[in-house]
Design a protein around this motif. Structure first.
Motif, short mmCIF file in Angstrom:
data_model
loop_
_atom_site.label_atom_id
_atom_site.label_comp_id
_atom_site.label_asym_id
_atom_site.label_seq_id
_atom_site.Cartn_x
_atom_site.Cartn_y
_atom_site.Cartn_z
N ARG A 1 0.83 -1.21 0.00
CA ARG A 1 0.00 0.00 0.00
C ARG A 1 0.87 1.25 0.00
O ARG A 1 0.49 2.27 -0.56
N LEU A 2 2.04 1.16 0.59
CA LEU A 2 3.00 2.26 0.57
C LEU A 2 3.62 2.31 -0.82
O LEU A 2 4.05 1.28 -1.34
N HIS A 3 3.70 3.49 -1.41
CA HIS A 3 4.32 3.58 -2.73
C HIS A 3 5.84 3.47 -2.61
O HIS A 3 6.49 4.32 -2.02
N VAL A 4 6.37 2.38 -3.14
CA VAL A 4 7.81 2.19 -3.29
C VAL A 4 8.02 1.58 -4.66
O VAL A 4 7.18 0.84 -5.17
N GLU A 5 9.16 1.88 -5.26
CA GLU A 5 9.41 1.39 -6.60
C GLU A 5 9.99 -0.01 -6.63
O GLU A 5 9.64 -0.82 -7.48
N THR A 6 10.89 -0.33 -5.70
CA THR A 6 11.59 -1.62 -5.74
C THR A 6 11.60 -2.26 -4.35
O THR A 6 11.30 -1.62 -3.34
N LEU A 7 12.00 -3.51 -4.33
CA LEU A 7 12.10 -4.24 -3.06
C LEU A 7 13.07 -3.55 -2.11
O LEU A 7 12.81 -3.49 -0.91
N THR A 8 14.15 -3.03 -2.62
CA THR A 8 15.12 -2.37 -1.73
C THR A 8 14.59 -1.08 -1.14
O THR A 8 15.12 -0.58 -0.15
N ASP A 9 13.52 -0.53 -1.71
CA ASP A 9 12.90 0.68 -1.17
C ASP A 9 11.88 0.37 -0.08
O ASP A 9 11.47 1.28 0.66
N LEU A 10 11.44 -0.86 0.02
CA LEU A 10 10.43 -1.23 1.02
C LEU A 10 11.06 -1.19 2.41
O LEU A 10 12.09 -1.83 2.64
N PRO A 11 10.48 -0.44 3.35
CA PRO A 11 11.05 -0.38 4.69
C PRO A 11 11.18 -1.78 5.29
O PRO A 11 10.30 -2.64 5.11
N THR A 12 12.27 -1.99 6.00
CA THR A 12 12.58 -3.30 6.58
C THR A 12 11.44 -3.88 7.39
O THR A 12 11.15 -5.08 7.28
#
Length: 136
Positions: A44-55
């Protein structure tokens, strides 16, 4: 993000065949599926890539991917599934998303060549969504 298609679908601002939605993810049917029942799972949070997803969101995100994979297989009587993610390259929408594709022996999928199919109409796509929802 205002101009992100997947954010708009996840938030209900644009139509999509939503199978599941909670505070962490939205899951909806791909409109250009490899096979019918092909699901996209997005945070639901806008992130572009897996590495951008908060831990702290990686675990909850993939727990939902795991649950939804089981629902796709069970709801569609698939013998297995293909679960995949691209980061930037080959991402048609710049929002992190996981593909869950129902698989069966001799279904014709080979390597990374992804043939696409179409649903006959909205009634058929909604019937696939309901089969998956029923297994959640």
């Amino acid at each position: 993000m205002d101009d992100c298609l997947f954010c708009a679908i996840a938030n209900g601002d644009k139509p999509g065949h939503i199978v599941f939605r909670d505070e962490a993810v939205a899951a909806f049917l791909d409109t250009r599926p490899v096979f019918k029942g092909h699901l996209l799972v997005v945070p639901r949070l806008h992130v572009e890539t897996l590495t951008d997803l908060p831990t702290d969101q990686v675990g909850p995100f993939f727990l939902r991917v795991q649950t939804l994979t089981a629902a796709v297989e069970s709801g569609l009587a698939a013998r297995g599934s293909f679960v995949a993610m691209n980061n930037r390259i080959s991402q048609s929408v710049p929002h992190l998303h996981v593909h869950i594709v129902p698989r069966n022996p001799k279904d014709g999928l080979r390597g990374f060549f992804w043939p696409r199919t179409k649903y006959a109409d909205d009634t058929e796509i909604e019937a696939y969504a309901e089969k998956i929802r029923a297994c959640l």
